[in-house]
Design a protein around this motif. Structure first.
Motif, PDB file in Angstrom:
ATOM      1  N   PHE A  43       0.859  -1.178   0.000  1.00 18.41           N
ATOM      2  CA  PHE A  43       0.000   0.000   0.000  1.00 18.41           C
ATOM      3  C   PHE A  43       0.901   1.236   0.000  1.00 18.41           C
ATOM      4  CE2 PHE A  43       0.723  -0.796   4.489  1.00 18.41           C
ATOM      5  CZ  PHE A  43       0.891   0.466   5.042  1.00 18.41           C
ATOM      6  N   ARG A  85      -5.703   1.419  10.245  1.00 18.59           N
ATOM      7  CA  ARG A  85      -6.175   0.124   9.736  1.00 18.59           C
ATOM      8  C   ARG A  85      -5.008  -0.809   9.414  1.00 18.59           C
ATOM      9  NH1 ARG A  85      -7.873   0.566   3.461  1.00 18.59           N
ATOM     10  NH2 ARG A  85      -7.992  -1.667   3.827  1.00 18.59           N
ATOM     11  N   TYR A  86      -3.802  -0.236   9.211  1.00 15.08           N
ATOM     12  CA  TYR A  86      -2.635  -1.054   8.906  1.00 15.08           C
ATOM     13  C   TYR A  86      -1.790  -1.360  10.148  1.00 15.08           C
ATOM     14  CZ  TYR A  86      -3.587  -0.001   3.995  1.00 15.08           C
ATOM     15  OH  TYR A  86      -4.168   0.103   2.763  1.00 15.08           O
ATOM     16  N   VAL A 123       0.589   6.827   8.892  1.00 17.59           N
ATOM     17  CA  VAL A 123      -0.097   5.661   8.332  1.00 17.59           C
ATOM     18  C   VAL A 123      -1.416   5.470   9.049  1.00 17.59           C
ATOM     19  CG1 VAL A 123       0.058   3.175   7.881  1.00 17.59           C
ATOM     20  CG2 VAL A 123       2.122   4.592   7.783  1.00 17.59           C
ATOM     21  N   LYS A 138      -0.924  -4.905  10.437  1.00 21.18           N
ATOM     22  CA  LYS A 138      -0.419  -5.534   9.219  1.00 21.18           C
ATOM     23  C   LYS A 138       1.041  -5.233   8.935  1.00 21.18           C
ATOM     24  CE  LYS A 138      -4.967  -5.545   6.996  1.00 21.18           C
ATOM     25  NZ  LYS A 138      -5.749  -5.151   5.809  1.00 21.18           N
ATOM     26  N   ILE A 139       1.618  -4.234   9.618  1.00 17.31           N
ATOM     27  CA  ILE A 139       3.020  -3.913   9.385  1.00 17.31           C
ATOM     28  C   ILE A 139       3.777  -3.976  10.703  1.00 17.31           C
ATOM     29  CG2 ILE A 139       2.485  -2.477   7.393  1.00 17.31           C
ATOM     30  CD1 ILE A 139       2.931  -0.022   9.135  1.00 17.31           C
ATOM     31  N   ASP A 164       2.442  -5.131   3.013  1.00 17.50           N
ATOM     32  CA  ASP A 164       1.564  -5.572   4.094  1.00 17.50           C
ATOM     33  C   ASP A 164       1.120  -7.025   3.927  1.00 17.50           C
ATOM     34  OD1 ASP A 164      -0.002  -5.066   1.882  1.00 17.50           O
ATOM     35  OD2 ASP A 164      -1.722  -4.385   3.043  1.00 17.50           O
TER      36      ASP A 164
END
Length: 359
Positions: free
Chosen positions: A67, A218-219, A215, A222-223, A283
């Motif tokens: 992303f 929502r991420y 960022v 994921k990271i 991600d």
């Protein structure tokens, strides 16, 4: 006379009926024969259908999903240098664009007043030191009073501290580089008065820079630190790779974002503070999986996905399920092993079971 006329009329009617029946029979038989010929021709064309297509050989590959967010180049060594005392500038020893070393003299101010004070204080200190040593010598011989000795000692030590303070203040009249870097901008000129409220120059060290970016939350799951990032600098046409060095622990309630930090090498000094950067952050990652172009995906009326594969020079319809997609490629999570030969160009013109002519 009447009977013969009647017979003649009956005979004429019968003849007309016979001719009409014959015509109907002829037309009906011709239509049936023509229909049979058309059907046979269609079946023959279907049986002989041969579609020209191109193929795409699959092989298991790694699939990455990214992303994109934006960030800015920053450096900890980007400083505006201010004077610590108001004074007249008597010399500027550098020019804009010069590389300077830590501790190098950049500007000097008129320090005659404080230098005169120091010279005067040194004379007084010399006298105080002489008196103090004489009083100390006398006191060791029990000559004189203790008060005289303590006063001499106090006077000497006080002048010594005053001299040290003035020497420290005189250092303010010389501006030195706090770190090694490039002189980016010089504001005043020789002869002007320096003001502690106005900057003298900007000093930047570009050898070590980093990028900070916001960022969306929502991420957050994921990271992680160490994830791969592709960084593009559109203004200078530079693409570099890096890893996430640090993930912030605070979510900004105003925009629901958290900060990430990436260290960047800048050996050619092409990256400048506040330069815009586009970050592609990974991600999702899957190794040795089937990946196909999204252009090959087709859907049934019920929304099920399928592709056409080449099997024994015939088109074979294979139902599949895809996962994430990125830049025109899709990961196939079910239905393909990753070694199939797929129909590429012409895949939307074939049907299941068609004979194929591979171009």
């Amino acid at each position: 006379m009447t009977k013969p006329n009647t017979n003649i009329k009956h005979m004429r009617s019968l003849s007309i009926l016979i001719v009409f029946a014959a015509v109907l029979t002829s037309c009906g038989g011709g239509s049936t024969e023509e229909s049979n010929m058309t059907s046979d021709s269609t079946n023959a064309m279907t049986a002989e259908r041969n579609v020209a297509v191109t193929s795409l050989q699959l092989a298991p590959v790694d699939f990455n999903h990214y992303f994109t967010v934006q960030g800015l180049v920053e450096t900890d060594q980007n400083a505006l240098i201010y004077p610590e005392v108001p004074a007249k500038i008597i010399s500027i020893g550098i020019n804009e664009g010069d590389n300077v070393s830590k501790g190098q003299t950049l500007l000097t101010f008129d320090s005659r007043v404080i230098s005169n004070q120091i010279d005067e204080l040194k004379l007084r200190l010399t006298l105080a030191e002489t008196i103090y040593k004489k009083q100390e010598n006398l006191w060791s011989q029990e000559i004189g009073s203790e008060i005289q000795y303590l006063q001499a000692k106090n006077n000497y030590e006080s002048l010594e501290q005053n001299l040290e303070a003035l020497e420290s203040q005189r250092a303010f009249y010389t501006v030195k580089a706090p770190f090694s870097g490039i002189v980016d901008e010089i504001t005043p000129k020789v002869g002007e008065m320096a003001n502690p409220a106005m900057p003298l120059l900007r000093l930047i060290n570009l050898s070590s820079v980093y990028i900070k970016s916001d960022v969306t939350e929502r991420y957050l799951s994921k990271i992680k630190a160490g994830d791969h990032v592709v960084v593009t600098f559109p203004s200078v046409g530079v693409v570099k790779e890096s890893k996430i060095e640090r993930i912030g622990n605070y979510i900004n309630p105003a925009n629901r974002t958290f900060k990430i930090k990436l260290s960047m090498k800048n050996d050619d000094l092409s990256l400048k503070p506040n330069l815009l950067a586009e970050l592609k952050i990974r991600d999702y990652y899957s190794d040795s999986t089937a990946v196909i172009p999204t252009a090959l995906l087709q859907m049934t009326p019920t929304g099920d996905e399928f592709v056409y594969a080449v099997v024994d020079n015939k088109a074979q319809k294979i139902m599949i399920k895809t996962g994430m997609t990125f830049e025109g490629m899709a990961e196939v999570v079910d239905g393909l092993s990753g070694t199939e030969l797929l129909i590429d160009r012409g895949s939307r013109s074939v049907k299941d079971g068609d004979n194929l002519s591979i171009q």
